[in-house]
Design an enzyme around this catalytic site. Structure first.
Site, PDB file in Angstrom:
ATOM      1  N   VAL A 237       0.832  -0.754   0.047  1.00 56.69           N
ATOM      2  CA  VAL A 237      -0.334   0.563  -0.106  1.00 56.69           C
ATOM      3  C   VAL A 237       0.758   1.190   0.078  1.00 56.69           C
ATOM      4  O   VAL A 237       0.514   2.108  -0.299  1.00 56.69           O
ATOM      5  CB  VAL A 237      -0.362  -0.288   0.888  1.00 56.69           C
ATOM      6  CG1 VAL A 237      -1.356   1.296   1.142  1.00 56.69           C
ATOM      7  CG2 VAL A 237      -2.008  -0.864   1.196  1.00 56.69           C
TER       8      VAL A 237
ATOM      9  N   GLU B 281      -9.897   6.364   5.548  1.00 60.13           N
ATOM     10  CA  GLU B 281     -11.055   5.229   4.277  1.00 60.13           C
ATOM     11  C   GLU B 281     -10.125   4.155   3.718  1.00 60.13           C
ATOM     12  O   GLU B 281     -10.894   3.004   3.959  1.00 60.13           O
ATOM     13  CB  GLU B 281     -10.210   6.197   3.541  1.00 60.13           C
ATOM     14  CG  GLU B 281     -11.338   6.178   2.130  1.00 60.13           C
ATOM     15  CD  GLU B 281     -12.753   6.140   2.462  1.00 60.13           C
ATOM     16  OE1 GLU B 281     -13.272   7.901   3.215  1.00 60.13           O
ATOM     17  OE2 GLU B 281     -13.684   5.613   2.911  1.00 60.13           O
TER      18      GLU B 281
ATOM     19  N   GLY C 110     -11.010  -1.312   1.526  1.00 65.22           N
ATOM     20  CA  GLY C 110     -10.655  -0.171   0.551  1.00 65.22           C
ATOM     21  C   GLY C 110     -10.463   0.417  -0.503  1.00 65.22           C
ATOM     22  O   GLY C 110     -10.955   2.314   0.069  1.00 65.22           O
TER      23      GLY C 110
ATOM     24  N   LYS D  71     -13.494  -4.308  10.438  1.00 69.04           N
ATOM     25  CA  LYS D  71     -13.727  -3.861  10.142  1.00 69.04           C
ATOM     26  C   LYS D  71     -15.409  -2.718   9.912  1.00 69.04           C
ATOM     27  O   LYS D  71     -16.068  -2.004  10.381  1.00 69.04           O
ATOM     28  CB  LYS D  71     -14.396  -3.655   8.518  1.00 69.04           C
ATOM     29  CG  LYS D  71     -12.907  -4.397   7.956  1.00 69.04           C
ATOM     30  CD  LYS D  71     -12.497  -5.290   6.711  1.00 69.04           C
ATOM     31  CE  LYS D  71     -11.572  -5.341   5.896  1.00 69.04           C
ATOM     32  NZ  LYS D  71     -10.842  -6.121   4.910  1.00 69.04           N
TER      33      LYS D  71
ATOM     34  N   GLY E 148      -6.002  -4.796  -1.980  1.00 67.67           N
ATOM     35  CA  GLY E 148      -5.008  -4.379  -3.616  1.00 67.67           C
ATOM     36  C   GLY E 148      -4.383  -2.860  -3.439  1.00 67.67           C
ATOM     37  O   GLY E 148      -5.117  -2.193  -2.641  1.00 67.67           O
TER      38      GLY E 148
END
Lengths: 435, 435
Positions: free
Chosen positions: A15, A132, A137, A208, A305
């Protein structure tokens, strides 16, 4: 703040490198959108010599210790991409806030465990705590809840929040393969970890969900209150049965605000085909919010991702550059309500029950009687012949869809059915959600 | 600004009353989220005595002329809910900006025609021009494009932006009824206007698309460049044929940035079943953005209605209260690129073609030859017997799905097929989009 926003990145994995990719590709565009230049001034990572793609980091301030980066006068914003709810991630975030730096983090575990304390500290210092990238993601779920739906009191938030589980369940259904087989493939493709239990066990989704619940309902984060069930026990037969009945099986995180209390749960769920959520397949995520004025809102996209997640980090960066500093959980952390658990309730939407029935007279009658005794009414029944007639202990498959019922009643009935010896093995029970 | 944000509402129809409803219901919550109280200080509406639900407006500053409200020193923000691209709406918005007031508008026509000029004026004055409610009602499409996707260059934005059309197409498919019949019902239910041409003709969608295109690609708004086709000619037979082939028909607005130029179009489209967009039915809207880093992002929800639209207005209000003032189209209006139209391109995804064939020998061969002569290759063919064998001029239905081809080539082939007398009436051609 000057007309450059100086960021420090702690943790240069996929990331972190994704953030560098975006800044390299769209630096000028981002400056127009942010109203100022965004510049990486410092980094903290364990391995200085590791290759980070095309990026030359040799001229940046480099720290082995993320806490030192957090305290550095060279940065305005710390981006924490280390992970973990204790240790260096937590120390670095705390140090950044204490020294008046804005914080961006993708760390759901840190937020699920310490989100409220960190939000209080950040708000006391007047700095941002943006995250965020921590949930779903590239999907702007946090911004939507925190800013887009400010005119609403949310009644329900739920979704498909784990790409690994969604990939496995989708493949099982599409290709008729078992859980272990697809998991192995997902691991080979890099969609699942070597130790997959955090994902397939539902814990990632729970972290989450805990964050979304707090944002949606204005209550303190409460990870411990979440009932968690993973996808390990979802059988291919269940996915096939569900498909025949017009359903898919998804791992959902669901939070409902009943007014009197909140319910949070993570579990495999049957949902009707033909809705935007049921058609969210493969590694995609979907988040649904029901607001009292806006109605149902669905956000669907890539939940993981390097680049989708980095896209979310950039949104947080530009918010800070533009001075859009909000309370982390939508209202000031000091105003978050205490979390109150709802008492057990009738499940909205009934249950799918799969029983491997001993093929002998009277079993169906006995089961129907036990269900009636427990005030469980049946919406539909499908009975199949023996799956494999040559098997020594062949059984018939018996599938029930119940009307709405209390989970406790269903459990009691299943215990009795199992004890009375009508079924081989355990009943497989999956909740049905109707939206 | 003090710790109260004072708003003036010009136009007290359903959306204006919806804003009053939300403020009445969630005033305290919104104050926490906004960091200050939000108070309606003035209104402008033609009819002072008309009932506005439970709301007592007798103590507010009341103007017959919205321009007077816009200039009033009693307000910080003008909310323009009058509508129309000229006249009082435009005058009021211009007056508000000129006198240093922030502006919120739900007026897509005003933005599609004068968006760039208004944005320049607002940015020169340092005030907001916010319009979340102008596109896709309660769906935070503007915030997502303007703020959520700042790390991306968008390649494509498209969606279902008109609830009236989506309702009509959904009902036609579900209930096997013709366009005129369903339209009449939609009018009776209040989902369609007495004069439905703005909706069913695709013009409403075009206005919204023009705004999204500008936000997504950073180019000046260009409504005139949009090729527009409505749903009036979609036949029930086409919806049925599409369903059999695994497609639904939706009215889409589509904008594609090819780098060399932009294509904007509004038309009925075949899309494969089983995706979040294809399963967006009834009055719901869906907006899809393809960003270069985030990938595909889908937002689905209520695109119209008093409360969903008012929910969007509240998001704009709280942004202003929090000092989150962005350039209207994401980058400063002076930096928006000139709009450049793409040259005609091969359509991505081919075409659906329905021909009513005279049932005589040689027709299929002749058609296939004409298609081949125009370099159009065929993906699939379905031929049906006469729909009604007793009809005097009975024909067979002949359905083609083509591979990707230039629209000009297809048109040429159809002209020839029609001229050669192989078909009764005109070919019905619908684009297929693959995403």
């Amino acid at each position: 703040m000057t007309n450059t926003l100086r960021i420090g990145i702690a943790g240069l994995g996929t990331v972190g490198t994704g953030v560098l990719d975006i800044l390299a590709e769209h630096g000028d565009l981002i400056a127009l959108r942010a109203g100022k230049a965004v510049k990486v001034s410092g980094v903290a990572a364990r391995n200085r010599t590791k290759s980070r793609g095309k990026h030359d980091l040799s001229k940046l301030e480099w720290h082995d210790d993320p806490v030192a980066l957090a305290k550095s006068s060279s940065i305005d914003v710390l981006i924490e991409l280390i992970g973990g709810d204790t240790g260096p991630a937590k120390l670095a975030v705390e140090a950044a806030i204490a020294s008046g730096k804005h914080v961006i983090t993708a760390n759901k575990a840190l937020l699920a465990h310490h989100g409220v304390a960190l939000a209080r500290a950040a708000e006391a210092k007047g700095v941002a705590l943006n995250f965020e990238a921590a949930v779903a993601g590239g999907i702007p779920a946090i911004k939507t809840l925190r800013e887009g739906l400010v005119g609403n009191s949310a009644k329900r938030v739920f979704g498909i929040m784990n790409g690994t589980c969604n990939y496995i369940l989708t493949k099982m259904g599409d290709e008729g393969r078992g859980f272990a087989d697809v998991l192995k493939e997902a691991q080979e493709l890099g969609y699942a970890e070597a130790d997959p239990s955090f994902d397939v066990g539902g814990f990632d989704t729970a972290h989450k969900l805990a964050v979304l619940t707090s944002l949606a309902f204005g209550t303190e984060v409460n990870l411990a209150a979440i009932k968690i069930e993973g996808i390990e026990k979802v059988a291919l037969a269940d996915i096939r049965n569900a498909a025949e009945l017009g359903y898919k099986i998804k791992l959902l995180g669901v939070a409902v605000n009943y007014g009197s209390g909140i319910e949070q749960r993570v579990h495999p769920t049957l949902i009707k085909r033909g809705s935007p959520v049921s058609e969210t397949d493969d590694v995609f995520n979907a988040i649904v919010v029901k607001g009292d004025f806006v109605g149902d809102l669905v956000l669907e996209g890539r939940g993981a991702g390097a680049h989708p997640t980095a896209s979310a980090v950039l949104s947080d960066i530009v918010d800070i550059a533009r001075g859009n500093i909000r309370p982390a959980f939508g209202v000031p952390a000091t105003e978050l309500k205490k979390y109150k658990d709802s008492s057990p309730r009738a499940h909205e939407g009934g249950f799918y029950v799969a029983l491997d029935l001993h093929d002998k007279p009277g079993a169906v009658a006995a089961i129907a009687t036990i269900l009636a005794d427990n005030k469980i009414s049946i919406e539909s029944i499908v009975q199949r012949g023996k799956a494999d007639p040559s098997a020594p202990r062949a059984t018939a498959q018996f599938i029930l869809i119940t009307h709405d019922t209390l989970e406790a009643s269903l459990k009691k009935a299943m215990d009795k059915i199992e004890k009375d010896g009508h079924v081989a093995g355990k009943a497989r029970v999956i909740r049905i959600e109707r939206f």
